[in-house]
Scaffold this motif. Structure first.
Motif, PDB file in Angstrom:
ATOM      1  N   ARG A  81       1.206  14.966  -3.239  1.00  0.00           N
ATOM      2  CA  ARG A  81       0.938  14.012  -2.082  1.00  0.00           C
ATOM      3  C   ARG A  81      -0.518  14.139  -1.302  1.00  0.00           C
ATOM      4  O   ARG A  81      -1.133  12.946  -1.327  1.00  0.00           O
TER       5      ARG A  81
ATOM      6  N   GLU B 261      -2.715  12.073  -3.794  1.00  0.00           N
ATOM      7  CA  GLU B 261      -2.646  10.322  -3.657  1.00  0.00           C
ATOM      8  C   GLU B 261      -2.840   9.916  -2.555  1.00  0.00           C
ATOM      9  O   GLU B 261      -3.852   8.597  -2.268  1.00  0.00           O
ATOM     10  N   HIS B 262      -2.568  10.727  -1.631  1.00  0.00           N
ATOM     11  CA  HIS B 262      -3.116  10.322  -0.111  1.00  0.00           C
ATOM     12  C   HIS B 262      -4.326   9.931   0.069  1.00  0.00           C
ATOM     13  O   HIS B 262      -5.073   9.185   0.569  1.00  0.00           O
TER      14      HIS B 262
ATOM     15  N   SER C 186      -6.105   7.277  -2.034  1.00  0.00           N
ATOM     16  CA  SER C 186      -6.023   6.064  -1.064  1.00  0.00           C
ATOM     17  C   SER C 186      -6.769   5.823   0.033  1.00  0.00           C
ATOM     18  O   SER C 186      -7.281   5.111   0.231  1.00  0.00           O
TER      19      SER C 186
ATOM     20  N   GLN D 214       4.298  -0.686   1.706  1.00  0.00           N
ATOM     21  CA  GLN D 214       2.741  -0.329   1.945  1.00  0.00           C
ATOM     22  C   GLN D 214       2.159  -1.024   3.114  1.00  0.00           C
ATOM     23  O   GLN D 214       2.930  -2.040   3.867  1.00  0.00           O
TER      24      GLN D 214
ATOM     25  N   SER E 250       3.370   5.578   0.423  1.00  0.00           N
ATOM     26  CA  SER E 250       4.136   5.683  -0.358  1.00  0.00           C
ATOM     27  C   SER E 250       5.638   5.497  -0.186  1.00  0.00           C
ATOM     28  O   SER E 250       6.474   6.023  -0.887  1.00  0.00           O
TER      29      SER E 250
ATOM     30  N   THR F 170       7.996   3.560  -0.721  1.00  0.00           N
ATOM     31  CA  THR F 170       8.155   2.476  -1.605  1.00  0.00           C
ATOM     32  C   THR F 170       9.856   2.774  -2.348  1.00  0.00           C
ATOM     33  O   THR F 170      10.322   4.181  -2.397  1.00  0.00           O
TER      34      THR F 170
ATOM     35  N   ARG G 114      11.992   9.408   2.714  1.00  0.00           N
ATOM     36  CA  ARG G 114      10.458   8.843   3.047  1.00  0.00           C
ATOM     37  C   ARG G 114      10.304   8.283   4.231  1.00  0.00           C
ATOM     38  O   ARG G 114      11.287   7.674   4.902  1.00  0.00           O
TER      39      ARG G 114
END
Length: 370
Positions: free
Chosen positions: A68, A71-72, A75, A172, A235, A237, A363
């Motif tokens: 996490r 990717e965070h 981004s 998103q 994320s 999704t 999520r």
């Protein structure tokens, strides 16, 4: 908990009660060392200071979650391209952060704390830079407002069309700026539809108190205006590999990403039941209820439960969304998607924890900007 996370959390408690002053000092150090950076920020810094502190806390909490965290931050690096940030400015920000923490922690600040923050910031900067360098997309997209509709006293739905292709996934969000009304003021908003062939995107916006940009997007923006959109993030999704039924919990304009996920599901779902709990303070804030009812009527796998927390006798479920989730449970084997204000998300997550829903099946996004 790793030693690094322990040191970061321990040291943060030394400065936590001085958050506002810490943030002000932090920005003052940055602008003193490199005055040109000031032009990247809006004239009024009140909201920006609060956003910095939120980012710090997020980084601290994510440091023991490598996937996490990675990717965070990548981004975030892609998103920061909208500011035209260069690598040297990361060094200035890192030095100012350490100086600020040291100044407000006082005598209790140790060499171990100092090194822990240096190490953590080094990881943050490297991952953000890597994300920015790997991105081949524009730093931002110009988009024309095609349609703007007021849905309640402080909520509007607007449809925009980027002038260049903008790829994203349902669920998103992007940062939005209105150069004509509030240049350099960027706020995050979820995209309220799955990708369309014509490239158009819907946004649900609530005007928040003194929120300059949100107020302009609700009350002043009109069809034909141009806005700018930054790189997609988030994320929350769909996992198409899962065959579990789903529960969507949406508070206020947190409905936007839920609408996008439902939009995607209509293109392929046949086997998964989807329970939608849509909550607001009163019936006027259930601004998209008719659209949801039409969706539930068209697709038998959708069940809809509207909820009002402060509208006694309104004709539907009453209480908080967390209470409604408990009443309609148990949810033995469902995927959960939760979106709304930070307070609403926290209360729902607490309730799901009490109901022993595994965190791996939840999520969520909390939208303080909506």
């Amino acid at each position: 908990m790793s030693d690094l996370q322990r040191l970061l959390k321990e040291s943060w408690t030394l400065v936590e009660e001085h958050q506002d002053k810490l943030a002000g000092y932090f920005y003052a150090r940055i602008f003193l060392k490199q005055p040109g950076i000031r032009d990247m920020f809006p004239a009024t810094m009140d909201v920006q200071r609060a956003r910095l502190l939120g980012a710090i806390v997020t980084a601290i909490q994510a440091v023991d979650d490598p996937d996490r965290f990675d990717e965070h931050l990548r981004s975030l690096g892609r998103d920061h391209r909208k500011f035209n940030v260069v690598p040297q400015q990361y060094e200035v920000v890192g030095a100012a952060l350490i100086e600020s923490l040291r100044a407000f922690a006082g005598a209790e600040w140790s060499h171990e704390y100092d090194q822990a923050w240096r190490d953590a910031y080094d990881v943050i900067a490297r991952k953000m830079l890597a994300g920015a360098e790997a991105d081949c997309n524009p730093a931002w997209w110009h988009a024309e407002v095609l349609h703007h509709e007021r849905r309640s006293r402080d909520i509007a739905v607007m449809t925009v069309k980027p002038l260049q292709q903008l790829d994203y996934r349902a669920g998103q969000y992007v940062s939005v700026e209105s150069p004509a009304h509030h240049p350099r003021v960027w706020r995050t908003y979820s995209i309220a539809n799955a990708p369309r062939a014509n490239g158009t995107m819907d946004f649900h916006v609530r005007a928040l108190g003194a929120g300059w940009l949100s107020g302009a997007l609700v009350r002043r923006v009109k069809a034909g205006d141009l806005v700018r959109l930054a790189a997609p993030m988030g994320s929350m999704t769909l996992d198409r590999r899962s065959n579990r039924d789903m529960v969507f919990v949406a508070g206020g304009t947190g409905l936007a990403p839920i609408k996008a996920l439902l939009d995607e599901l209509t293109s392929f779902n046949r086997t998964r039941w989807v329970h939608v709990l849509f909550g607001a303070k009163d019936r006027d804030d259930l601004y998209d209820l008719e659209s949801l009812r039409q969706l539930a009527s068209a697709y038998p796998w959708v069940s809809l439960v509207p909820v009002c927390s402060h509208d006694q006798g309104w004709g539907g479920e009453e209480g908080t969304l967390a209470e409604a989730v408990e009443r309609y449970g148990p949810w033995k084997d469902h995927d959960f998607f939760v979106s709304g204000s930070p307070a609403m998300v926290r209360s729902t997550l607490r309730k799901l924890n009490q109901m022993r829903v595994p965190h791996t099946r939840i999520r969520f996004d909390a939208f303080s900007d909506h």
